[in-house]
Design an enzyme around this catalytic site. Sequence first.
Site, PDB file in Angstrom:
ATOM      1  N   ASP A  55       0.881  -1.176   0.000  1.00  0.00           N
ATOM      2  CA  ASP A  55       0.000   0.000   0.000  1.00  0.00           C
ATOM      3  C   ASP A  55       0.917   1.225   0.000  1.00  0.00           C
ATOM      4  O   ASP A  55       1.130   1.853   1.034  1.00  0.00           O
ATOM      5  CB  ASP A  55      -0.871  -0.079   1.270  1.00  0.00           C
ATOM      6  CG  ASP A  55      -1.820   1.083   1.431  1.00  0.00           C
ATOM      7  OD1 ASP A  55      -2.050   1.818   0.448  1.00  0.00           O
ATOM      8  OD2 ASP A  55      -2.321   1.264   2.557  1.00  0.00           O
TER       9      ASP A  55
HETATM   10  C1  SPV Z   1      -6.620   1.562   4.602  1.00  0.00           C
HETATM   11  O1  SPV Z   1      -7.404   0.707   4.995  1.00  0.00           O
HETATM   12  O2  SPV Z   1      -6.069   1.520   3.505  1.00  0.00           O
HETATM   13  C2  SPV Z   1      -6.316   2.719   5.430  1.00  0.00           C
HETATM   14  C3  SPV Z   1      -6.395   2.571   6.877  1.00  0.00           C
HETATM   15  O3  SPV Z   1      -5.933   3.733   4.912  1.00  0.00           O
HETATM   16  S1  SPV Z   1      -4.826   2.090   7.412  1.00  0.00           S
HETATM   17  O4  SPV Z   1      -4.440   0.868   6.721  1.00  0.00           O
HETATM   18  O5  SPV Z   1      -4.971   1.916   8.824  1.00  0.00           O
HETATM   19  O6  SPV Z   1      -3.888   3.151   7.120  1.00  0.00           O
HETATM   20 MG    MG Z   2      -5.375   3.478   2.922  1.00  0.00          MG
END
Ligand code: SPV
Ligand code: MG
Length: 285
Positions: A55
Amino acid sequence: MTSTRVSFRELMAQGGLVRVAGAHDALGATLAQQAGFQAVWASSFEVSAARCLPDASILTMTEYLAAAADMQKAIDAPVVADVDTGYGNSLNVAHMVHEYEAAGITAVAIEDKVFPKVNSFADTSHDLLPVAEFTHKIETAKSAQRHEDFYVIARTEALINGLGVEEALKRCTAYADAGADAVLIHSKKKDEAEIVEFLDRWDGRAPVVIVPTTYPQWSAEAATRHGVSVVIYANQGLRATVQALRDTFRTIYADGSSLGVEDSIAPVADVFALQKLDDWLALDA
Ligand code: SPV
Ligand code: MG
């Protein structure tokens, strides 16, 4: 095949705590809605994990939008799309708003990190944009929206960056004043203390959204008492999937048959129902 959709703004207007579950595809979104969640979070963490990618602003806006649109097509509840930093500068934000609105998404959450961003829980730096640059993104998003209903959540990563509650309050105040419909305060602490301090000092100029991933002991009921309007369970579905698939595949491989898992996996008929197979067959009758 779907009934009337409610926008996220309409949902917020109903009052009470709005509970949201994270998903990365239509199946997860459908199961979240069936469990009772009033909205679904199209999580950047989940959508990228579903591709076995970090991510970290690696997937493009088009790819995140396709995932969010798949979810929105499958459910009546509104999708809240996690749009990371808005995929670039203010003009990228404007394009994002046009595209998400055109796909029927009624709410997005934009965060104040520098592009490219990395997931909040990753052990790396989480640099923030200067306040004026992020408020410009919010203003651009709000002036780009074509429907009054469109809802923009401004997320601060001030606590993730270790900048403290004072900075988080300063930023959320500026974001609300720039037109954000709600603010999201994120924390990676194991207890809720800094979130509670934020809420106790927040003047209520905009609704507050929280994501209690690292402080799961803090209940929805307690959050409501402290003035939280929206709680997002961002990735528990993904983590359940990982564990369930791992256990199931390992058992079948070790046993040399699937007999040992048959009682703990969904029957095929259950999957047919999720696929709305009967509705489809009726179309062709
Ligand atoms: C997501 O679910 O992608 C978020 C929340 O942005 S976190 O993973 O906690 O950053
Ligand atoms: Mg996110």
